[in-house]
Design an enzyme around this catalytic site. Sequence first.
Site, PDB file in Angstrom:
ATOM      1  CB  SER A   1      25.254  58.615  49.288  1.00  0.00           C
ATOM      2  OG  SER A   1      24.121  59.438  49.167  1.00  0.00           O
TER       3      SER A   1
ATOM      4  CE1 TYR B   1      22.119  54.486  51.513  1.00  0.00           C
ATOM      5  CE2 TYR B   1      22.302  56.846  51.179  1.00  0.00           C
ATOM      6  CZ  TYR B   1      22.430  55.558  50.706  1.00  0.00           C
ATOM      7  OH  TYR B   1      22.869  55.352  49.420  1.00  0.00           O
TER       8      TYR B   1
ATOM      9  CE  LYS C   1      25.815  54.085  50.612  1.00  0.00           C
ATOM     10  NZ  LYS C   1      26.425  53.004  49.800  1.00  0.00           N
TER      11      LYS C   1
END
Lengths: 337, 337
Positions: B124, B152, B156
Amino acid sequence: MRVLITGGAGFLGTRLARTLLQRGQLCGAPLARLVLADLGRPADDLCADARVQVRTGDLLAQLDALMAEPYDVVFHLAAAVSGECEADFDLGLRANLDTTRALLEACRRQAARGRVARFVFSSSVAVFGADPALPLPEVVDDRTLPTPQSSYGIQKFICEQLVADYTRKGYVDGRAARLMTVSVRPGRPNGAASGFLSGIVREPLAGLLAVCPVPPETRVALASPATTIAGLLAVAEASREDFGGRTALNLPALTVTVQQMLDALHAVGGDEARSLVRFERDPHIERIVGGWPARFSSARAAHLRLIPDGDFREVVLQYVRDHPQAVTNRQALRLAG
Amino acid sequence: MRVLITGGAGFLGTRLARTLLQRGQLCGAPLARLVLADLGRPADDLCADARVQVRTGDLLAQLDALMAEPYDVVFHLAAAVSGECEADFDLGLRANLDTTRALLEACRRQAARGRVARFVFSSSVAVFGADPALPLPEVVDDRTLPTPQSSYGIQKFICEQLVADYTRKGYVDGRAARLMTVSVRPGRPNGAASGFLSGIVREPLAGLLAVCPVPPETRVALASPATTIAGLLAVAEASREDFGGRTALNLPALTVTVQQMLDALHAVGGDEARSLVRFERDPHIERIVGGWPARFSSARAAHLRLIPDGDFREVVLQYVRDHPQAVTNRQALRLAG
């Protein structure tokens, strides 16, 4: 002030422990307790110090007992080395990734009880590898994208990310510092690809033959043991603002060619030492060492007043002074004396 | 050709599954079996296809059963989203880090039995955050150092490293692609900080009010659903040489201001749609969105012939064409028709 050093019986852990005990303080507070955790037993002089507590055994297995009392500062130096991680993928993941994560989790539980530990993570220049499709720039700086080319480098880089996020969340006050190749390491050859960068000085000064597997023009980035320990201490004592963000910091590096290293050996140990080094190229090691960055621009380290070793002759003399019992070369001992 | 999509009932997973079933092949081989794994049940049309097998439940818990038969290609899209990871640190580590690692381990066991899976990991743009001490460059390219500012993003980025190392070791043929913010997403607002970047188009076209929490001059990097799926497929089908190394690749992004998005909404949906958007600044969201990179130079994506969406008006029309049942605006339906 309670301090933990994981890998406290290793070469750097031992030197860091001795330095801390000698200073008697860290971050301005007296050193009341220094816990040394490692697979093996630390050196006798460390074990004899009343402030030292020794915890031997697998770090992951003994973590709960080890972390039962809170720490103000944790130096996490313990790791499986690059050769081991390449040979045994699962071992590397367990010893480096899982253990670091579990240690951070233990610090998080400590923070929940009201004490946030300062967490100094020893990362490595090994995070920088040459991705064939994204070659490294000529000079590596604090913004260079690491593209690790070994499991060890990948695991160190992953742990840097964990340290950053645990810090952002307030679970630790974490600082990751990337150590350069340390030279001159004392002791026996350890079989690492970088081993010869100590061996070509250490062995000849002990009257032993040494093999140099790379051409003399090979350029490498090094730091002496003293400079490396000074770096770890400065990172531990820096304010968060001075450390600068949560991204790992490159410690300073002295860039030298192997030829310059041998010239320094010659200057310190004379023809007798120099004649004990033989070139015997090893394409495997040549390829690995060729993938390492050799030049650094370390602005963040400079902000912490950390500077590289001045020249390699001084590094050789540092080794002779620190380990006279391992040196047989008379000229070197006289110069160092 | 057996293909697995984790997160196969999600918005992108559903769209990828439909595209694959329609093409009937991937990497030049006919699609014999498409396994969709997710917490919930996929759309009816997918479940009705004879080639589709549905596996519902927690990915980590059902992994052994799921991986009992080998796959040729795995699209790993399943993840806990950024808001969840920020609210529940342990959930994020489990759903994103532990699950990805377990999936890679399962692929490694498959490789040991003789079949190396192609492994497409959806990373991402969230890996790029603005470390206050190391601000992002004006234009992000394939060499920009990610300094994630959310759990997050950290997770990732860590998984990108694992995919690279499992690939280097030959355990998978891995490719990590960083997805841009997808707009226009169909469905209901999802509470993500980026949610308004779909909402300010989707809601007005359905005759509903929408709130824009950032000033009109805010610049963002977007990709339409179609462009995102095309990116995942190109990454899956690329040769290793064309993919270029093992480092994650940034998918292409269209840079637009919020004002340009609203102008496109106006062009498609007229005054009726445009008048339904109200500005109401939210400093929290403004700060998060302001930390995202808005301009990309994606040479590796371009080498795979992946180009950004041409302009946002076309993206709005794509949404109307794909989801006419969710649109009440007559002018938009007429223009899209």
